[in-house]
Design an enzyme around this catalytic site. Structure first.
Site, PDB file in Angstrom:
ATOM      1  N   HIS A 143      -6.364 -12.813  -8.292  1.00 58.71           N
ATOM      2  CA  HIS A 143      -7.137 -11.796  -7.581  1.00 58.71           C
ATOM      3  C   HIS A 143      -8.513 -11.724  -8.239  1.00 58.71           C
ATOM      4  O   HIS A 143      -8.613 -11.631  -9.459  1.00 58.71           O
ATOM      5  CB  HIS A 143      -6.428 -10.446  -7.669  1.00 58.71           C
ATOM      6  CG  HIS A 143      -7.028  -9.393  -6.786  1.00 58.71           C
ATOM      7  ND1 HIS A 143      -8.303  -8.899  -6.978  1.00 58.71           N
ATOM      8  CD2 HIS A 143      -6.535  -8.741  -5.704  1.00 58.71           C
ATOM      9  CE1 HIS A 143      -8.564  -7.989  -6.052  1.00 58.71           C
ATOM     10  NE2 HIS A 143      -7.506  -7.875  -5.263  1.00 58.71           N
ATOM     11  N   LYS A 175       0.846  -1.194   0.000  1.00 55.89           N
ATOM     12  CA  LYS A 175       0.000   0.000   0.000  1.00 55.89           C
ATOM     13  C   LYS A 175       0.882   1.244   0.000  1.00 55.89           C
ATOM     14  O   LYS A 175       1.966   1.209   0.560  1.00 55.89           O
ATOM     15  CB  LYS A 175      -0.920   0.002   1.230  1.00 55.89           C
ATOM     16  CG  LYS A 175      -1.804  -1.224   1.375  1.00 55.89           C
ATOM     17  CD  LYS A 175      -2.890  -1.300   0.323  1.00 55.89           C
ATOM     18  CE  LYS A 175      -3.786  -2.521   0.542  1.00 55.89           C
ATOM     19  NZ  LYS A 175      -4.845  -2.628  -0.474  1.00 55.89           N
TER      20      LYS A 175
END
Length: 488
Positions: free
Chosen positions: A298, A180
């Site tokens: 994903h 992140k």
């Protein structure tokens, strides 16, 4: 539901194939006495007919429009073995507690689908039929895939068991984190995040779904910095480490190029997004199998068609298709995190990924027994809004064969990324130890974590920061056959 004789299938050949429009059940798509064969694919659809549309006719229409029918009789039907090629709706029941919705069971002969092709199967099952006007909504709730058809697929390239052997990690969940912020880091800073997370005790770091090759960071730069970080962290800890390098791109040629470069750099794992499509997923699975690389999927985009209960495709069906298509990891929800997920329904997704034979379990949304014919198992991934203070819940819900990914719960730690990783690893190790000693971690978990935090400052800081954080919203996709218990 039984219908009067005038609505039964027409057996007189002259009448059946006369030009004009017939009801779908008169054309043979409703067969209440049909007994599915072992080689049939069976689909359970949730249908919401338009006002005034009979549910049996709606079910027959689903069978027809997802197999051989069109809106009128066509004479070329007589050139085919219609009885084999027609899908057969054979049972309709009201959905418990939801007026106007019905479950419809539809059987498809194995001859209708190309061997080993998710794209071909889905073109029938979720094709034009989902736009059919007589239906307000339709959802594919579950599917029973016959062993004969399962055996035409290669399945996961590595599988859960071999992955553990390659990583030399057993007896506990694997730990990961998503780098992140998702977007905006330079390659060098991205690599620093990866190193800190792995050095602190995580097994994996991960690209997020939307990091590919943007102006702020070219994919090749990211791969180089990330693999430098992986190698240094592996040397420092003595553990095998990895980072999911997202090879998702605009074309298959670009994806193969990126995957090859990741392999050359020594990456044990590459990543793709669900949005690349079923054919691309199977193509990347073949590449991963040839090159002995773990393939992470994903599920980016799934919520556009899995989340709403009355229309779309259940994620349990997507999970089944992805096991056939051949992925080693798939995001399957957390139940306790920030993303949609009812605990028992999510457990059903995990069963689909990890069972040798998935048994019917209505409270978990599983309507059929599914024999996986020794197809390798998929490692489920729990990711999205989870933190160290939930470790007891996660292990109680999902067991050992899962990757627990703490993105913000690692990188947002007040003492830094490495401290966040330490907190998660200590929380995991103390909880596994307590469980193995026979303690009730579901109920004793908070106390176990508090005691461990007395000897681990990063864990104490994590509990102080996030211990009271939870995402208590009512899930939209819950079982129709059980009240879901709370997660305590």
């Amino acid at each position: 539901m039984n219908k009067p004789m005038e609505d039964a299938a027409i057996t007189d050949v002259k009448k059946r194939y006369s030009a004009g429009v017939l009801k779908y059940r008169q054309m043979g798509y409703w067969m209440p006495d049909y007994v599915p064969k072992d080689t049939d694919t069976i689909c359970l659809f949730r249908i919401t007919p338009q006002d005034g549309v009979d549910p049996v006719e709606a079910a027959a229409a689903v069978a027809g429009e997802s197999s051989t029918a069109t809106w009128t009789v066509v004479w070329t039907d007589r050139l085919t073995a219609c009885d084999s090629y027609r899908a057969k709706a054979y049972k309709v029941e009201p959905v418990p507690g939801i007026p106007g919705q019905f479950f419809a069971w539809v059987a498809y002969d194995i001859i209708l689908f190309e061997e080993g092709s998710i794209a071909n199967m889905t073109a029938s099952l979720i094709g034009n039929v989902f736009s059919f006007k007589p239906l307000k909504a339709a959802r594919l709730e579950d599917i029973r895939i016959p062993v004969a058809y399962v055996k035409t697929f290669k399945g996961p390239p590595t599988g859960l068991v071999v992955e553990r052997e390659r990583l030399d990690k057993f007896g506990r969940p694997l730990l990961g984190a998503t780098t992140k912020p998702k977007l905006g880091l330079s390659g060098r800073n991205y690599g620093r995040v990866v190193y800190e997370g792995l050095k602190g005790g995580l097994d994996f770091m991960k690209d997020d779904e939307n990091i590919n090759s943007q102006p702020f960071m070219h994919w090749r730069d990211r791969y180089l910095y990330v693999m430098d970080a992986v190698n240094k962290a592996s040397a420092a800890t003595g553990e095998i480490k990895g980072s999911y390098l997202n090879v998702t791109a605009a074309t298959m040629e670009d994806m193969y190029e990126r995957a090859e470069f990741a392999k050359e750099l020594g990456s044990v794992i590459v990543m793709i997004d669900l949005v690349i499509g079923y054919t691309a997923i199977q193509s990347m699975s073949n590449w991963a199998r040839r090159n002995d690389v773990i393939l992470h999927l994903h599920r980016a985009g799934h919520g556009t068609y899995t989340r709403q209960k009355n229309h779309g495709v259940s994620f349990r069906v997507i999970a089944k298709w992805m096991r056939l298509a051949g992925v080693d990891h798939i995001h399957t929800g957390t139940a306790v995190g920030k993303l949609e997920g009812d605990p028992m329904t999510v457990q059903g997704y995990y069963n689909v990924c990890r069972d040798s034979v998935t048994k019917q379990d209505l409270p978990r949304g599983l309507f059929f027994d599914q024999d996986w014919a020794d197809l390798k198992k998929v490692m489920p991934v729990a990711s999205g809004g989870i933190h160290a203070g939930q470790m007891h819940q996660l292990i109680d819900l999902f067991g050992d064969d899962v990757v627990l990914q703490f993105g913000g719960g690692t990188i947002g730690h007040p003492q830094g990324i490495q401290a966040g990783a330490v907190a998660n690893r200590v929380a995991l190790e103390c909880m596994v130890k307590a469980r193995n000693e026979g303690r009730d971690i579901k109920n004793e978990g908070p106390e176990i974590l508090r005691k461990a935090a007395q000897f681990c400052a990063p864990l104490k800081q994590a509990l102080d920061t996030w211990g009271e954080i939870s995402f208590n919203y009512t899930p939209t996709d819950t079982s129709d056959y059980a009240v879901t218990p709370g997660v305590a």
